[in-house]
Design a protein around this motif. Structure first.
Motif, short mmCIF file in Angstrom:
data_model
loop_
_atom_site.label_atom_id
_atom_site.label_comp_id
_atom_site.label_asym_id
_atom_site.label_seq_id
_atom_site.Cartn_x
_atom_site.Cartn_y
_atom_site.Cartn_z
N ASN A 54 61.45 38.04 58.93
CA ASN A 54 60.59 38.84 60.11
C ASN A 54 60.25 40.18 59.47
N ILE A 55 61.09 40.57 58.30
CA ILE A 55 60.92 41.93 57.65
C ILE A 55 59.45 41.99 57.11
N LEU A 56 59.21 40.72 56.41
CA LEU A 56 57.94 40.74 55.64
C LEU A 56 56.71 40.19 56.67
N GLY A 57 57.16 38.91 57.29
CA GLY A 57 55.98 38.08 58.12
C GLY A 57 56.02 39.03 59.45
N GLY A 58 56.86 39.50 60.20
CA GLY A 58 56.84 40.24 61.53
C GLY A 58 56.34 41.66 61.34
N TYR A 59 57.39 42.40 60.62
CA TYR A 59 56.99 43.68 60.66
C TYR A 59 55.78 44.21 59.72
N CYS A 60 55.31 43.71 58.55
CA CYS A 60 54.53 43.92 57.78
C CYS A 60 53.37 42.92 58.20
N GLY A 61 53.70 41.67 58.60
CA GLY A 61 52.46 40.84 58.98
C GLY A 61 51.81 39.92 58.01
N GLN A 62 52.94 39.84 57.04
CA GLN A 62 52.27 38.89 55.99
C GLN A 62 52.95 37.48 56.16
N ILE A 63 52.08 36.59 56.58
CA ILE A 63 52.83 35.22 57.08
C ILE A 63 52.96 34.56 55.84
N LEU A 65 54.63 31.61 53.92
CA LEU A 65 55.20 30.17 54.17
C LEU A 65 55.88 29.68 52.72
N GLY A 66 56.37 30.43 51.95
CA GLY A 66 56.93 30.36 50.79
C GLY A 66 58.35 30.69 50.61
N HIS A 67 58.95 31.31 51.77
CA HIS A 67 60.43 31.93 51.78
C HIS A 67 61.29 30.90 50.85
N GLY A 68 61.14 29.57 51.17
CA GLY A 68 62.07 28.57 51.04
C GLY A 68 62.35 28.97 49.27
N LEU A 69 61.28 29.45 48.66
CA LEU A 69 61.54 29.75 47.04
C LEU A 69 62.72 30.56 46.85
N TYR A 70 62.74 31.75 47.74
CA TYR A 70 63.84 32.86 47.63
C TYR A 70 65.19 32.35 48.15
N PHE A 71 64.94 31.46 49.21
CA PHE A 71 66.42 30.78 49.44
C PHE A 71 66.89 29.87 48.40
N GLY A 72 65.93 29.26 47.94
CA GLY A 72 66.55 28.25 46.63
C GLY A 72 67.16 29.00 45.35
N ILE A 73 66.22 30.02 45.22
CA ILE A 73 66.50 31.01 44.08
C ILE A 73 67.96 31.61 44.38
N GLY A 74 68.23 32.03 45.50
CA GLY A 74 69.38 32.48 45.80
C GLY A 74 70.42 31.62 45.49
N ALA A 75 70.34 30.27 46.17
CA ALA A 75 71.23 29.25 45.85
C ALA A 75 71.66 28.99 44.66
N TYR A 76 70.50 28.86 43.80
CA TYR A 76 70.77 28.67 42.42
C TYR A 76 71.43 29.62 41.44
N ALA A 220 60.24 42.53 48.97
CA ALA A 220 61.40 42.88 47.97
C ALA A 220 62.48 42.61 48.83
N ILE A 221 62.44 43.75 49.99
CA ILE A 221 63.81 43.63 50.89
C ILE A 221 63.93 42.31 51.73
N SER A 222 62.85 41.63 52.08
CA SER A 222 62.89 40.27 52.71
C SER A 222 63.50 39.17 51.63
N GLY A 223 62.84 39.24 50.41
CA GLY A 223 63.51 38.37 49.51
C GLY A 223 64.79 38.49 49.06
N PHE A 224 65.22 39.93 48.89
CA PHE A 224 66.59 40.00 48.62
C PHE A 224 67.57 39.52 49.68
N PHE A 225 67.24 39.66 51.04
CA PHE A 225 68.27 39.01 52.08
C PHE A 225 68.13 37.51 52.28
#
Lengths: 331, 291
Positions: A54-63, A65-76, A220-225
């Motif tokens: 939401n920080i990127l998609g909602g407040y900054c309006g950039q939709i 559809l690739g956040h799974g990448l940051y989620f997966g990177i975090g897991a790995y 950056a903030i969105s990807g971090f969390f």
């Protein structure tokens, strides 16, 4: 005074946030059923992930559809640090967050030149490239994935076998943190700039808002969390492979609660997660055997909510729109 | 690498690329008309493939003979989707962009679930086919007949789409694309044009699906992969541009064939994605997109 009413609303929201936090902290105490505990943990985890989106998609309006990448990177990242270097995930998750933020910046650098659908499609493709690379990358276990070794009950490694309760508080802390970040952003100069970028790029630029740096900061903030959420998820399930943490369906799962709950609002992600996650989990458990009915209900629910409540489910609760921003659509 | 190998790779890339182009053309048509990305496009392809397989099993007719039936059926489905869902999504006051994305996305999940319920998760394929498993060869280059027929049909369908754009209806389409409010003033029913646009887009993907079913297995999830390629093709060619869809489709097919040959087959999509990203760096609105 205008400012006073905004300040009062923000203070009320903070009070509401603390109350919700207390409720969610007490909620699991009387519950003994493991299935229900798991359901609540997943719901809160997705509320946090979706708030990060939401920080990127909602407040900054950039939709994205690739956040799974940051989620997966975090897991790995956190799992690899734990498996090969013995660094406990409580530390590793912050490394994961930093790598996730860097990844979001690297993706944003080329993609933020694109607008609207071009941006959304580009993020889908970048996510898919990440999935394919991890699937073929032997160093991280390729298609076989990685097992998280169990080192006995301990908080440092976030490993608990006898009770799900500690994990409840881990995901709750995560979700609360993302909420606080969103709350701070809403009232900050950055938050106003980002919403200006979302609502009207040209007007924002004419007011000397630096559009590209705004998008990069939000990413950056969105990807971090999002990556931290991925690290927590990896510890929770104990096993990761590209299909379970990098599949493109994750990108949509992360975005959906915020979109249906109320995009660009503080409470949207939580409300959306409360509706969506139990629906999808319960229908899968009780109707998954009939093959397909669960997906039909889930898909139908998405269509109905999106059409009936375009501003999100929070509008049902009578919660007013976020501070100072129109809820106009980024297209 | 011998000359034959080079020709073989180039030809198989071209044949696949023409199919990609027709799938993308349906998506691009809808997008160009009303600024909507149909995230259920792959599921429409999947439905057309199932229709072909089931009709084939029931009647024993060759898929080529079923083309008109499937195309008309998909046309009707496209119009229905517009009338029931998309028309409403266009009328939404807030968050229009997101509502459109997630309405078609929810529809995609719904259709996938319905297909799983109705047909089960097994892979299916066409049993009766004149062309099945036959190949022709020119020198050392082997051409499977189903692929050849599929790409030729797709080329014809593509030409038909371009032909339609020259008719009165096509000009109404173009006018609606240019300014959806102004056309109402000259007596064009916008809703009708949009519905027909969805019908045409679905019929295009229906034809591609029927031909694809002659040599490709069908399952409830088969659409996802082709849809991803279609999005890449449309974004690469430029949203709304038919020429762009054709050029980008063939380009994608070629890049995929070359990558599969040079690298590993499991990485064949990395090449096309990389080309797409590189092109977007230079031309953010695609090869033929309007700036």
């Amino acid at each position: 005074m205008m400012t006073n009413s905004i300040l009062r609303r923000r203070r009320n929201e903070l009070v509401a946030g603390v109350l919700v936090l207390i409720i969610l902290a007490v909620l699991p105490l009387p519950i003994r059923d493991v299935y229900t505990q798991n359901l609540i943990i997943l719901t809160i985890l997705y509320a946090g992930l979706s708030q990060a989106w939401n920080i990127l998609g909602g407040y900054c309006g950039q939709i994205s559809l690739g956040h799974g990448l940051y989620f997966g990177i975090g897991a790995y990242v956190s799992t690899m640090l734990f498996v090969s270097a013995g660094i406990p995930p409580t530390i590793g998750m912050f490394a994961a967050g930093i790598v996730g933020a860097v990844a979001a910046l690297l993706v944003g650098w080329p993609c933020f030149r694109l607008s609207g659908h071009y941006y959304a499609i580009a993020t889908v493709v970048v996510g898919e490239i990440g999935y394919l690379l991890f699937l073929n990358w032997d160093f991280v276990g390729a298609a076989t994935g990685l097992y998280v070794p169990f080192h006995g009950e301990n908080w440092a490694a976030l490993q608990f076998r006898t009770s799900k309760l500690p994990f409840h508080y881990v995901v709750l802390a995560f979700a609360a943190l993302t909420w606080i970040v969103a709350w701070v952003i809403e009232g900050s100069r950055w938050g106003y700039s980002w919403r200006a970028v979302r609502d009207d790029v040209t007007a924002a630029r004419s007011l000397a808002v630096r559009v590209f740096p705004s998008k990069m900061a939000a990413a950056a903030i969105s990807g971090f969390f999002t990556a931290i959420g991925g690290a927590i998820y990896a510890q929770y399930v104990g096993y990761i492979d590209p299909d379970s943490v990098l599949a493109s369906s994750f990108s949509v799962l992360i975005a959906l609660p915020a979109v249906l709950g109320g995009v660009g609002t503080l409470w949207g992600p939580l409300v959306g997660a409360i509706v969506l996650i139990p629906t999808s989990e319960l229908t899968r458990s009780y109707m998954g055997g009939a093959g397909g009915i669960d997906l039909m209900i889930y898909g139908g629910l998405i269509v109905v909510i999106a059409l009936a409540r375009p501003t999100g489910l929070v509008s049902l609760l009578g919660i007013r729109k976020q501070v100072g921003g129109a809820n106009a659509a980024p297209t | 690498m011998t000359l034959d190998t080079v020709l073989q790779v180039a030809l198989s890339g071209l044949l696949m690329g023409l199919i990609y182009a027709l799938v993308a053309a349906g998506l691009s048509l809808i997008f160009g008309l009303m600024d909507i990305v149909n995230f259920a496009h792959g599921e429409l392809l999947m439905l057309a493939m199932y229709a072909t397989v089931l009709l084939n099993a029931a009647t024993g007719l060759d898929p080529l003979l079923q083309l008109p039936v499937v195309a008309v059926g998909m046309f009707v489905l496209g119009v229905l989707i517009y009338r029931c869902l998309i028309g409403r999504a266009l009328g939404v006051q807030f968050n229009r962009g997101m509502v459109q994305i997630f309405v078609t996305f929810g529809l995609a999940i719904f259709i996938r679930g319905a297909a799983q319920l109705a047909f089960g998760g097994d892979f299916r394929s066409v049993n009766v086919s004149w062309l099945g498993n036959k190949t022709v060869h020119f020198g050392g280059v082997y051409v499977p007949l189903p692929q050849l027929a599929a790409s030729l049909v797709c080329l014809v369908a593509f030409a038909a789409l371009l032909g339609i754009s020259r008719t009165e209806f096509g000009r109404a389409l173009e006018a609606t694309r240019e300014d959806r409010d102004a056309v109402a003033l000259i007596g064009i029913d916008r809703d009708r044009i949009f519905a027909l646009g969805w019908g045409l887009g679905a019929a295009a993907v229906g034809i591609a699906g029927t031909m694809l079913a002659t040599f490709y297995y069908v399952s409830p999830t088969v659409g996802a992969n082709f849809a991803l390629i279609a999005y890449v093709t449309v974004a690469l060619g430029g949203f709304g541009s038919m020429t762009g869809a054709l050029v980008a489709g063939v380009l994608i097919g070629e890049v995929e064939a070359v990558t599969a040959q040079v690298l590993e087959p499991s990485l064949k999509q990395v090449g096309m994605f990389a080309i797409y990203l590189v092109v977007l760096m230079v031309r953010p609105r695609g090869l033929f997109g309007k700036i």
